[in-house]
Write an enzyme that holds these catalytic residues in place. Sequence first.
Site, PDB file in Angstrom:
ATOM      1  N   LYS A  81      42.553  30.765  47.840  1.00  0.00           N
ATOM      2  CA  LYS A  81      43.044  31.779  46.922  1.00  0.00           C
ATOM      3  C   LYS A  81      43.167  31.142  45.532  1.00  0.00           C
ATOM      4  O   LYS A  81      43.475  29.946  45.412  1.00  0.00           O
ATOM      5  CB  LYS A  81      44.406  32.270  47.420  1.00  0.00           C
ATOM      6  CG  LYS A  81      44.919  33.530  46.739  1.00  0.00           C
ATOM      7  CD  LYS A  81      46.211  33.997  47.429  1.00  0.00           C
ATOM      8  CE  LYS A  81      46.811  35.208  46.731  1.00  0.00           C
ATOM      9  NZ  LYS A  81      48.020  35.701  47.412  1.00  0.00           N
ATOM     10  N   SER A 123      48.299  40.376  48.232  1.00  0.00           N
ATOM     11  CA  SER A 123      47.540  39.951  47.075  1.00  0.00           C
ATOM     12  C   SER A 123      46.386  39.018  47.416  1.00  0.00           C
ATOM     13  O   SER A 123      45.531  38.766  46.561  1.00  0.00           O
ATOM     14  CB  SER A 123      48.478  39.243  46.092  1.00  0.00           C
ATOM     15  OG  SER A 123      49.020  38.085  46.675  1.00  0.00           O
ATOM     16  N   SER A 139      51.508  38.976  51.503  1.00  0.00           N
ATOM     17  CA  SER A 139      50.185  38.895  50.883  1.00  0.00           C
ATOM     18  C   SER A 139      49.110  38.292  51.767  1.00  0.00           C
ATOM     19  O   SER A 139      47.950  38.225  51.372  1.00  0.00           O
ATOM     20  CB  SER A 139      50.258  38.100  49.578  1.00  0.00           C
ATOM     21  OG  SER A 139      50.916  38.864  48.611  1.00  0.00           O
TER      22      SER A 139
END
Lengths: 446, 441
Positions: free
Chosen positions: B40, B115, B139
Site C-alpha cells: 500500500k 482504504s 481498511s
Amino acid sequence: MKIGLEIHVQLPTRSKLFCGCSTAGETPNSSVCPTCLGLPGSRPFLNRQALEMGVLIAKFLNCKIADRVWFARKTYFYPDLPKNFQITQYDSPLGTDGHFTVGGRSIGIWRVHIEEDPGRIRRVGRSGEEVALVDYDRSGIPLVEIVTAPDMSSPAEARDFLTDLIIELRRLIGVTGEEQTMRVDANISVGEERVEIKNITGMRNVEKGLKSEVNRQTKMLAAGKRIVRETRHFDEERGVTMPGREKEFEEDYGYIGEPDLGTYRIGPLAASMAIPETPLVRAARLSKEWRMGDQAARQIVLTDWALADMFEILAAKVGGEAAMSWTMGPLSSSWKDLRGRLLDLKGGIVDIVVSVASGEMTDSEGRMRISALSSGKEAEAPGENEGDLDAIIVQLVDEHPEVVKDYQGNERAANFLIGQVMKAMRGKYSSKVVAERMKKELEKRV
Amino acid sequence: MTTFPTADQLRSIDERHQVFCERLEDPLALDQGTFHFSAKDNLCSRGFQARAGSRILKGYRPPFDATPIRKLRESGGLLLGKTNMDEFGFGTFSTNSGFGVPRNPFDPERSCGGSSGGAAAAASLIPQHVALGVSTGGSISCPAAFCGVIGLTPTYGRVSRWGLIDYGNSLDKVGLLTRTARDLERYLPVISGPDPKDPTSLTQPVLDMRGEVETVAVPDEALVGLSPEVAASFREALKELERNGVKVREVKMPSLRYAIPAYYILATSEASTNLARYCGMRFGAMNQEFDQGFNDFFAQTRSEDFGPEAKRRILLGTFSRMVGFRNRYYMKALQVRQLIIREYRRVFDSCDAVLTPTMPFVAPRFDEIARMRPLEMYQADFLTVPPNLAGMPHLSLPCGYSHGMPVGMQAVTPQWTEGSLVGLARFWEEEFHYRFPEVMV
C-alpha cells in the site's frame, strides 16, 4: 514581588531522546535520521538513560514521583519543529510538589518532566535579503523542564537559584554547566499582573532581564499605569525586555497521548535509585559536622570534589579546624600539581598534617614538605640533619653558662635557648624535638 | 487545465507495464523460493515514491524501507509496486486518492473498497500475490470483502509500523490481502515480530499459527442495517458452518454501536497531529509566495494540497482535542474504547470468535457513492471499526456472491490468536468455492 521560573536543561546523554542520533552534531544537519527529522513513517523510541536522568532529578528535587508516566503531543506550527508537534509530558510529569533550598529558603518545585528540543533557525544575509536556515541537529535533544512555584522574591534570588541548581545538576547527572545548557522562561509580577519573559539563555541574562522588568513594572505602577498580562522577550544587547510578537491568547496545544510510546512504570525505578551526594548538600553536611562557616564549606567543595575528599580524610584525623586551614591553605595553593598524583601522594600529605598536629613537625616544616611534594622533590629527611641540630645546641649552651646555672633551679630557663635554636634553624625542627635535645644537653652539664 | 501525457511519459508507462508483466510471468523466479508482492502506498520503501494517496507527498521518496517491506524483501520477495489508496487512509471506497480511483476487478463501475483498495484489487487480479495492506478502522477487511479476497488484520502491535505513514497510530496495523489461506500462513510469520524501531511491537507474544474456531458468536447488533443480499449470503454461510460442526451462538454486544463515534474521534485526533508535518517546509509543492509569514505559507500549502476528506478529518480531530472539548470527546472516546474491549473479552469467555458480515452492502457503484453523505460513508464501517478499536485480530473472507459481486464475512478473535483466523481461512477454503475475476489482456 513574585518570581517563578520554567527552566530547560539539556540532559547530557550521548544519543537523542527518541532516536539513536548523536547529541554532538558537528556541522549543521550532520546528526539527523528519519525520526528526529519527523519523516513520514518514522517513530520515536525512548532513550532509557534520559528517562532515568529525569527521574533522578525529580527525586533529587524532593518531588512526589509518579508511578506511571506517558508522553503527549503538543501541537503547534513552527518552522523548526519537524513534526509540528513536540513530544513532551503533559498530564503525567515525572515528579510534582518538590522543593529546593537556596540560601536557607525553600523554593517550591511544581513539576519536573522531560521533552524533546525542536531544531534551530539561523537567519543569514543582509537585512531585507535575509534567509532562514534550519538546522535539525538539535531536534530531539533531550531536555528536562523544571517549573518552580513563584517563590523567589528578587532577580538576585532567581540567579542564585539557577546557580545552585546547575552546581547540583552538574554533579548529579553531569550537565556541562555552561550557560548555554540552560534556557529559562521567567514569570514575574511586581503588582497584580504577571508577565512572562520567554527564552532567556544563561543565568546572568535571567537576572538582567528580571531587573529590567522590575524597573519597568515599578515605574509603570508609580505612574499609575496598569501592567498588562503578556509575554515579553529579553533583548540581550540592549538589556531591556520587549513585548512578544505573538498576539495574547491562551495557547491551545490540543494535547493528546503520544500513541507510539507506551506507559513507563517509573515508581520502582525511582525507589531503587540512590541519590549521590551533591556539592551543596555535601557543603551543608561538612559545615554541620565540622562546625565551620557555610561559605568555607562551599568553597572547599566547589574548588574540587577531590579536595573536599582530602579535607574529610584530614578532618577525621586532626579535626575540622586544622583540616580546614591545611586544605584551604597549602593544599589548595599547590592543588594543580598535587591533584594529578593524588593517589601516590595522599598518604604522604596525611602523614605531614598529622605530624604537624601532633607537634612532631613545625607548621612551616609541614608547609615546606607539602610544597616539595607538589614540585615532585622529596624534602630532606629530618634524620640526616640531626648533627646540625646537636651542634647548634652544644654551641649555644657553651655560649650561655648563666642559663645552665639558672636551669638547675628552673627548667623554664631552657626556653630562651630553645627559642634561639628555633630561630637559627628557621623552624626546621619542631619545638618538641628541639626541647628534648636541649633538655638532654643541659642535663649533661648539671 | 488538463494536461496530456507526453510521448515520453506514455513510453515510460508502457515500459513499466512490460516489466510488470515479465516479472509476473517468470515462473523460474517463483520456483526459486522468490515471490512477488505489492505494498500500500503508505508504506515507505526505497526506490518508490510514498505518497499515501496524497498530493501533498507527491514526489516524496523515503530513504528507508518499512519493516514489513524489508522483511518480505529479505525472504525473497520482489516488490512490484505501490497500490493506490484513499488519501492517508481516509475513506471506505478509495475514491479519496489524489491519484485516480482504482476500479473493482469484478465490475469496473464499482469501488474496490477502502482504504486499501489498490491492495485488494492486486490480490484479486494476480494469482500467488501477496498484498500488504493497512487497516485503521477496517481498511483491510472492507476492500477484501468488496474484491472477494482474504484480508487479515493482525493484532495491534503484531507487525511493526516502522515505515508506515501514520493515520491513527494507536489503531494502525499492517496486514495481508491474498487469495489463499496458504499465503497467509506463509507470509504472516515473515512480517510479524518485535522491532526495536516500533516500541508498540515489542511486547508481543510469539506468533502461534495453530488454532481453530469451534464456536462463533453472532451479535444481534450486527444484523441490522444490512442489504438483503448481504444478509442472505451471511445466513447461508452460518448454515454452512453449522453443517460442518461449528457451533453458532447469538449474543448481544450493545456497546458496538458506540464504536463509530469513538473511532472517528480517536482516529482523527491522532491524524490531525500526524498531518501537521505536511506544511510545505519539506513536503508539498513549494510554489507559493515565500514572502509571507510562516503561518500563512503553511495554511496556503495545506489548503491547496490536502483533499476535502483530509481537511474534514483534520478539522474534526483538531476540534476534539481542544480545551473545553477534550474531556467531552477525546477522553470520552478513550473510555468507550475500554468498554468495547471488555465486551469482546466477555464474549470470548464462551466463544472462539465473533462473526459478522464485513460490510453492510456489496461494493457500491461510483454514482451511488457520489450521492452518499460523509456520515453515511462513516456508518458503512460499523462492523469493521469495533475490532480495530479493540486491537483484536480479524479476518474477512468471501462468503457468497450476489449478482456477481462478492460478499464478505468477518471473524474477530482474541488478541494474539491470528493462528485461529488462519485455521478458519484454511477450513473455509475447503468448504466454499472462491471466484476470481477473469482478466483480459
